[in-house]
Design an enzyme around this catalytic site. Structure first.
Site, mmCIF file in Angstrom:
data_model
loop_
_atom_site.group_PDB
_atom_site.id
_atom_site.type_symbol
_atom_site.label_atom_id
_atom_site.label_comp_id
_atom_site.label_asym_id
_atom_site.label_seq_id
_atom_site.Cartn_x
_atom_site.Cartn_y
_atom_site.Cartn_z
ATOM 1 N N ASP A 156 -28.452 103.399 1.655
ATOM 2 C CA ASP A 156 -29.884 103.105 1.808
ATOM 3 C C ASP A 156 -30.045 101.609 1.616
ATOM 4 O O ASP A 156 -29.129 100.928 1.122
ATOM 5 C CB ASP A 156 -30.703 103.872 0.749
ATOM 6 C CG ASP A 156 -32.197 103.558 0.843
ATOM 7 O OD1 ASP A 156 -32.725 103.499 1.968
ATOM 8 O OD2 ASP A 156 -32.839 103.348 -0.199
ATOM 9 N N SER A 157 -31.220 101.096 1.965
ATOM 10 C CA SER A 157 -31.509 99.686 1.719
ATOM 11 C C SER A 157 -31.623 99.411 0.220
ATOM 12 O O SER A 157 -31.912 98.288 -0.164
ATOM 13 C CB SER A 157 -32.831 99.328 2.384
ATOM 14 O OG SER A 157 -33.860 100.080 1.782
ATOM 15 N N TYR A 193 -35.381 96.988 4.438
ATOM 16 C CA TYR A 193 -34.957 97.082 5.837
ATOM 17 C C TYR A 193 -36.190 97.183 6.759
ATOM 18 O O TYR A 193 -36.138 96.793 7.911
ATOM 19 C CB TYR A 193 -34.106 98.341 6.062
ATOM 20 C CG TYR A 193 -32.646 98.270 5.656
ATOM 21 C CD1 TYR A 193 -32.131 97.233 4.881
ATOM 22 C CD2 TYR A 193 -31.760 99.269 6.078
ATOM 23 C CE1 TYR A 193 -30.776 97.214 4.525
ATOM 24 C CE2 TYR A 193 -30.416 99.245 5.730
ATOM 25 C CZ TYR A 193 -29.930 98.215 4.945
ATOM 26 O OH TYR A 193 -28.601 98.207 4.600
ATOM 27 N N CYS A 253 -31.973 106.858 4.499
ATOM 28 C CA CYS A 253 -32.998 105.846 4.750
ATOM 29 C C CYS A 253 -33.654 106.165 6.094
ATOM 30 O O CYS A 253 -32.954 106.265 7.108
ATOM 31 C CB CYS A 253 -32.299 104.482 4.808
ATOM 32 S SG CYS A 253 -33.337 103.107 5.300
ATOM 33 N N ASN A 254 -34.963 106.348 6.080
ATOM 34 C CA ASN A 254 -35.670 106.645 7.338
ATOM 35 C C ASN A 254 -35.548 105.488 8.314
ATOM 36 O O ASN A 254 -35.361 105.687 9.514
ATOM 37 C CB ASN A 254 -37.158 106.871 7.062
ATOM 38 C CG ASN A 254 -37.429 108.129 6.275
ATOM 39 O OD1 ASN A 254 -37.730 109.161 6.833
ATOM 40 N ND2 ASN A 254 -37.315 108.053 4.959
ATOM 41 N N THR A 255 -35.648 104.271 7.783
ATOM 42 C CA THR A 255 -35.644 103.094 8.661
ATOM 43 C C THR A 255 -34.293 102.965 9.365
ATOM 44 O O THR A 255 -34.235 102.757 10.578
ATOM 45 C CB THR A 255 -35.947 101.825 7.833
ATOM 46 O OG1 THR A 255 -37.046 102.090 6.969
ATOM 47 C CG2 THR A 255 -36.267 100.651 8.724
ATOM 48 N N GLU A 287 -37.611 98.359 -6.230
ATOM 49 C CA GLU A 287 -36.305 97.684 -6.370
ATOM 50 C C GLU A 287 -36.286 96.748 -7.580
ATOM 51 O O GLU A 287 -35.245 96.478 -8.153
ATOM 52 C CB GLU A 287 -35.983 96.872 -5.104
ATOM 53 C CG GLU A 287 -35.650 97.710 -3.885
ATOM 54 C CD GLU A 287 -34.335 98.475 -4.020
ATOM 55 O OE1 GLU A 287 -33.407 97.961 -4.657
ATOM 56 O OE2 GLU A 287 -34.259 99.601 -3.486
ATOM 57 N N CYS A 300 -40.535 107.406 3.658
ATOM 58 C CA CYS A 300 -39.535 106.422 3.218
ATOM 59 C C CYS A 300 -38.893 107.013 1.969
ATOM 60 O O CYS A 300 -39.606 107.574 1.120
ATOM 61 C CB CYS A 300 -40.219 105.100 2.894
ATOM 62 S SG CYS A 300 -39.194 103.915 1.999
ATOM 63 N N HIS A 338 -37.779 105.798 -0.639
ATOM 64 C CA HIS A 338 -38.208 105.240 -1.928
ATOM 65 C C HIS A 338 -39.466 105.945 -2.468
ATOM 66 O O HIS A 338 -39.690 105.972 -3.675
ATOM 67 C CB HIS A 338 -38.550 103.751 -1.786
ATOM 68 C CG HIS A 338 -37.368 102.830 -1.727
ATOM 69 N ND1 HIS A 338 -36.539 102.759 -0.642
ATOM 70 C CD2 HIS A 338 -36.891 101.935 -2.632
ATOM 71 C CE1 HIS A 338 -35.596 101.844 -0.864
ATOM 72 N NE2 HIS A 338 -35.783 101.326 -2.064
HETATM 73 N N1 DGL Z 1 -35.698 103.694 1.843
HETATM 74 C C1 DGL Z 1 -35.819 103.262 3.170
HETATM 75 C C2 DGL Z 1 -36.517 104.206 4.098
HETATM 76 O O1 DGL Z 1 -36.415 105.382 3.901
HETATM 77 C C3 DGL Z 1 -35.990 101.829 3.489
HETATM 78 C C4 DGL Z 1 -37.115 101.090 2.941
HETATM 79 C C5 DGL Z 1 -36.966 99.651 3.271
HETATM 80 O O2 DGL Z 1 -35.941 99.077 2.919
HETATM 81 O O3 DGL Z 1 -37.875 99.104 3.888
HETATM 82 O O4 DGL Z 1 -37.132 103.810 5.042
#
Ligand code: DGL
Length: 264
Positions: free
Chosen positions: A11-12, A43, A74-76, A152, A184, A186
């Site tokens: 993940d990011s 990300y 990570c969705n992104t 973070e 997301c 997070h």
């Molecule tokens: N946790 C990530 C997601 O699910 C990335 C969030 C990010 O880094 O912008 O999108």
């Protein structure tokens, strides 16, 4: 590939721990290796090219460590990079995308809120799902700008966080949504704070359990499920704050773990 090889995650940052937790609950005998690429978070504000580059680097590192399957937690990164990863690496990948489909199908009010990153919301994958299932749904979409950075930096339980959450969630509630999609990985860490300002009938949904079920299914179909019933070991790599990762990992009931520096 051995059945005893670990499952990889990236993940990011620390967000993917919310996915790791679901996989660990369902598959307690699987070893895992997790990369928190926190130095490159978020990300969600990066270009697709940058996200593909980082995702390939994380994947290469996990494969070097001998993982048997990779969960893109990570969705992104999923929405922007998983099709490239699947083309370029010969290993099963599990991805995650916002649970818009179940929310749209279940919504009685036909009103749904979606909170996700800019990258995810702009992606082709999300927009295809949205076009398919959102035609008769009045959808309130918000970019959760700033939320990932606060998590973070260990600032999850702060006034600043509450103010941002209220800015993003209150308009959804006022609009009468009955489902809020946390798009997301997070954001499930913010579930309690979101619940505080949301009426009880509003369902807050994420994709963690679905990803864990899909992971089990894929391990089975590739005949790489670990059936040894030995206690599992978990290795975490981060290029961000180790104390933040450890605290959230303990919230996720992590045990038998080591935390290492991520320097690919
Ligand atoms: N946790 C990530 C997601 O699910 C990335 C969030 C990010 O880094 O912008 O999108």
């Amino acid at each position: 590939m051995e059945t005893s090889s670990p499952i990889g995650f990236f993940d990011s940052g620390v967000g993917g721990l919310t996915i790791w937790k679901e996989v660990y609950q369902l598959l307690p005998f699987e070893d895992t290796i997790y990369i928190a690429d926190s130095a490159n978070a978020p990300y969600g504000e990066k270009t697709q090219q940058e996200i593909i580059h980082l995702s390939k680097k994380n994947t290469g590192f996990l494969i070097q460590q001998g993982v048997k399957l990779i969960v893109v937690a990570c969705n992104t990164a999923t929405t922007m990079a998983i099709s490239t990863l699947r083309k370029e690496f010969d290993i099963p990948f599990i991805g995650i995308e916002p649970a818009f489909k179940p929310a749209a199908l279940k919504s009685k009010a036909k009103k749904v809120g979606v909170l996700a990153t800019k990258g995810t919301l702009n992606s082709t994958l999300f927009n295809e799902t949205y076009r398919r299932f959102g035609r008769d749904i009045d959808t309130t979409i918000r970019v959760g700008k700033g939320l990932v950075e606060l998590i973070e930096n260990g600032k999850k339980d702060t006034l600043e966080m509450r103010e941002l959450i209220s800015e993003y969630i209150t308009p959804m509630v006022e609009h009468g949504v009955d489902h809020i999609v946390l798009g997301c990985t997070h954001y499930p860490f913010l579930r309690d704070l979101i619940q505080e300002i949301t009426p009880n009938h509003v369902e807050i949904i994420d994709s963690g359990e679905a990803v864990a079920r899909q992971t089990l299914k894929t391990l089975n179909s590739h005949h790489i499920l670990n059936n040894t019933k030995q206690p599992s070991q978990h290795k975490f790599y981060t290029n961000g704050k180790m104390d933040v990762l450890e605290k959230l990992l303990l919230d996720c009931k992590g045990e038998n773990y080591s935390i290492n520096t991520y320097k690919p």
